[in-house]
Design an enzyme around this catalytic site. Structure first.
Site, PDB file in Angstrom:
ATOM      1  N   HIS A 102    -122.641  56.278  28.114  1.00 44.57           N
ATOM      2  CA  HIS A 102    -122.010  56.814  29.316  1.00 44.57           C
ATOM      3  C   HIS A 102    -120.495  56.615  29.264  1.00 44.57           C
ATOM      4  CE1 HIS A 102    -126.170  56.242  30.717  1.00 44.57           C
ATOM      5  NE2 HIS A 102    -125.916  57.204  31.578  1.00 44.57           N
ATOM      6  N   ASP A 109    -128.838  64.960  26.443  1.00 45.57           N
ATOM      7  CA  ASP A 109    -128.468  63.985  27.463  1.00 45.57           C
ATOM      8  C   ASP A 109    -127.262  64.561  28.206  1.00 45.57           C
ATOM      9  OD1 ASP A 109    -128.481  61.692  28.998  1.00 45.57           O
ATOM     10  OD2 ASP A 109    -128.444  60.309  27.300  1.00 45.57           O
TER      11      ASP A 109
END
Length: 348
Positions: free
Chosen positions: A181, A252
């Protein structure tokens, strides 16, 4: 209108006018929900029904609802333990651990199906190497055999409730410290080592009917200089050809730092789809999503439509009928005792 190759998020608990327009775009195939989209089961059911009513076939509606730290809907839903809990029990009682994992998959999927959500991005198939903070207790175990056994049990519970399973994060996120992230993780292991351990759970899950996979935003630099989600080798050669996976490959989130190596948002979506992803996932960035819808070319893909159709939820139930079901009450009790009993002495 066929389902398209982009999955978007929403900003609040109801649809705004711009979101309605975006969801009608032919590139869109689904919606991912977050905690900000939830106030109550009744509100969530109304939001899901509104999204489903926009198109035919219905847009897919997904959520990250694994349990533990990653459970988007809390109040009004059964609190699910982190998956490591089942691995700890497995080390003492394999049969009991598998039964509990199956119950967890069933209660999770049943409650989501009762409000109309099609599927959860679960289970996590990463191995717990004790390195990755972002994975951590989301992983079942260090052993690929244990991960495979427990994830398969969870998936069977999901299937019993009418929900498809999505394994993540292919080929494995557990052996790197960095959080994709916020960074671009690099895993320098050899392909042979990854194949001998991290990929093993995928082999079993695919053979038992897993419908979707999400690759990791991790670079395995001794194999390919690109993150797995942008790699034709990992997605085309390994996942499709060697593992014979015929289901949906979701990227993702393209807003994550681990995806930044591919360029701007349109470039990221193009690169993911060109590498072999079926669906490009873009979250928490409205402008990035709009850029993708404006800049990505629409290419009719009947294979994609057929794959996505497998992810529509089945066996719809109402919350009222679910709450009257003795199996639901038993599963809720089991999950509650798992949360409260540190001795792991739960009797089934």
């Amino acid at each position: 209108m066929s389902l398209g190759p982009v999955m978007l998020d929403l900003q609040g608990t109801t649809l705004d006018e711009q979101e309605r327009e975006m969801l009608l775009h032919p590139l869109v195939g689904g919606v991912i929900l977050f905690s900000r989209n939830y106030e109550s089961p009744e509100q969530l059911g109304a939001l899901v029904a509104e999204v489903h009513a926009l198109r035919s076939p219905q847009l897919l509606i997904a959520v990250d609802h694994e349990g533990g730290r990653v459970q988007r809907f809390r109040q009004g839903f059964t609190r699910l333990p982190a998956m490591r809990r089942f691995g700890e029990i497995y080390d003492r009682d394999r049969r009991r651990a598998r039964q509990l994992a199956e119950q967890a998959g069933w209660v999770m999927a049943s409650e989501l199906r009762a409000v109309g959500v099609d599927f959860s991005f679960a289970p996590v198939l990463d191995l717990d190497y004790g390195l990755s903070k972002v994975i951590g207790d989301r992983a079942f175990h260090r052993s690929p055999q244990v991960v495979a056994a427990l994830a398969n049990a969870l998936m069977q519970g999901m299937h019993r409730a009418g929900m498809a399973a999505t394994g993540k994060h292919f080929p494995g996120h557990g052996a790197v410290q960095a959080d994709s992230h916020e960074a671009i993780p690099v895993d320098s292991r050899r392909y042979e080592d990854i194949a001998a351990e991290d990929i093993k759970p995928y082999e079993l899950m695919i053979s038992n009917g897993m419908a979707a996979v999400m690759p990791a935003h991790v670079i395995y630099d001794r194999v390919d200089p690109r993150p797995a989600g942008f790699s034709p080798f990992w997605l085309g050669e390994v996942l499709r050809r060697r593992l014979n996976f015929q289901g949906v490959i979701f990227s993702d989130d393209l807003n994550m730092e681990g995806a930044s190596v591919a360029g701007d948002y349109v470039a990221r979506a193009r690169a993911a789809l060109a590498a072999g992803c079926d669906v490009a996932l873009i979250c928490n960035n409205r402008e990035g999503a709009l850029q993708i819808l404006r800049g990505l070319e629409l290419q009719p893909n009947p294979i994609l439509h057929a794959r996505l159709a497998r992810l529509h939820g089945r066996h719809p139930v109402t919350l009222e009928s679910l709450h009257r079901d003795p199996a639901w009450r038993q599963a809720v009790s089991a999950m509650r005792e798992l949360e409260e009993d540190p001795s792991l002495s739960l009797e089934l």
